[in-house]
Design a protein around this motif. Structure first.
Motif, PDB file in Angstrom:
ATOM      1  N   ASP A 173       0.712  -1.249  -0.007  1.00 55.83           N
ATOM      2  CA  ASP A 173       0.063  -0.088  -0.025  1.00 55.83           C
ATOM      3  C   ASP A 173       0.935   1.156  -0.004  1.00 55.83           C
ATOM      4  OD1 ASP A 173      -2.925  -1.170   0.179  1.00 55.83           O
ATOM      5  OD2 ASP A 173      -1.641  -2.199   2.160  1.00 55.83           O
ATOM      6  N   ASP A 204       1.602  -3.517  -9.123  1.00 55.64           N
ATOM      7  CA  ASP A 204       0.505  -2.824  -8.463  1.00 55.64           C
ATOM      8  C   ASP A 204      -0.437  -2.371  -9.812  1.00 55.64           C
ATOM      9  OD1 ASP A 204      -0.911  -1.285  -7.096  1.00 55.64           O
ATOM     10  OD2 ASP A 204       0.319   0.335  -7.120  1.00 55.64           O
ATOM     11  N   ASN A 226      -3.347  -2.121 -10.069  1.00 56.31           N
ATOM     12  CA  ASN A 226      -4.400  -1.006  -9.635  1.00 56.31           C
ATOM     13  C   ASN A 226      -3.899   0.164  -9.439  1.00 56.31           C
ATOM     14  OD1 ASN A 226      -6.784  -2.846 -10.190  1.00 56.31           O
ATOM     15  ND2 ASN A 226      -6.333  -3.372  -7.905  1.00 56.31           N
ATOM     16  N   LYS A 227      -2.572   0.338  -9.349  1.00 61.72           N
ATOM     17  CA  LYS A 227      -2.018   1.589  -9.166  1.00 61.72           C
ATOM     18  C   LYS A 227      -2.278   2.139  -7.976  1.00 61.72           C
ATOM     19  CE  LYS A 227      -0.042   1.782 -13.186  1.00 61.72           C
ATOM     20  NZ  LYS A 227       0.811   0.859 -13.446  1.00 61.72           N
ATOM     21  N   ASN A 228      -2.723   1.521  -6.619  1.00 59.05           N
ATOM     22  CA  ASN A 228      -2.893   1.893  -5.520  1.00 59.05           C
ATOM     23  C   ASN A 228      -1.699   2.215  -4.424  1.00 59.05           C
ATOM     24  OD1 ASN A 228      -5.609   1.697  -6.039  1.00 59.05           O
ATOM     25  ND2 ASN A 228      -5.619  -0.489  -5.455  1.00 59.05           N
ATOM     26  N   CYS A 229      -0.514   1.697  -4.809  1.00 61.26           N
ATOM     27  CA  CYS A 229       0.737   1.825  -4.085  1.00 61.26           C
ATOM     28  C   CYS A 229       0.886   3.218  -4.131  1.00 61.26           C
ATOM     29  CB  CYS A 229       1.828   0.822  -4.260  1.00 61.26           C
ATOM     30  SG  CYS A 229       3.274   1.078  -3.264  1.00 61.26           S
ATOM     31  N   ARG A 230       1.218   3.990  -2.902  1.00 60.88           N
ATOM     32  CA  ARG A 230       1.945   5.389  -2.720  1.00 60.88           C
ATOM     33  C   ARG A 230       3.360   5.346  -2.331  1.00 60.88           C
ATOM     34  NH1 ARG A 230      -1.901   6.007  -5.817  1.00 60.88           N
ATOM     35  NH2 ARG A 230      -3.767   6.570  -5.069  1.00 60.88           N
TER      36      ARG A 230
END
Length: 102
Positions: A60, A86, A88-92
């Motif tokens: 995450d 990732d 869904n490109k959810n990692c920050r």
């Protein structure tokens, strides 16, 4: 109600910074899974292994130091974008540095 667990990857060659970051994360997100890596190469290798063993797993948050031996933060970012872990490109990703300007 318990919040869902968050997965955090600390990539920093300073163990003290990793300890402090872990304490703060645990303070605000008690239900967190935190992994520390001492350089970008170790982190890339770990992410690659997780992609094979747990295809649905994604971090995450990644806290990334810029100045490290073996593979620095910029090199990590260059390699990370090709891993496609990732979907869904959810990692920050947060860039960190503890450099002391002189």
């Amino acid at each position: 109600m318990q919040d869902a667990a968050i997965n955090v990857l600390l990539v920093d060659d300073d163990n003290l910074n990793n300890l402090i970051s872990t304490k703060y994360i645990k303070k605000y997100f008690a239900n967190s899974n935190i992994t520390s890596c001492l350089n970008g190469k170790i982190a890339i290798d770990l992410i690659t292994e997780k992609k094979v063993s747990q295809p649905a797993f994604a971090y995450d948050y990644i806290l990334l130091d810029l100045n490290m031996p073996v593979m620095n933060g910029w090199e990590f970012l260059d390699n990370y974008r090709y891993l496609e872990t990732d979907a869904n490109k959810n990692c920050r990703i947060f860039l960190l540095t503890s450099s002391n300007p002189r």
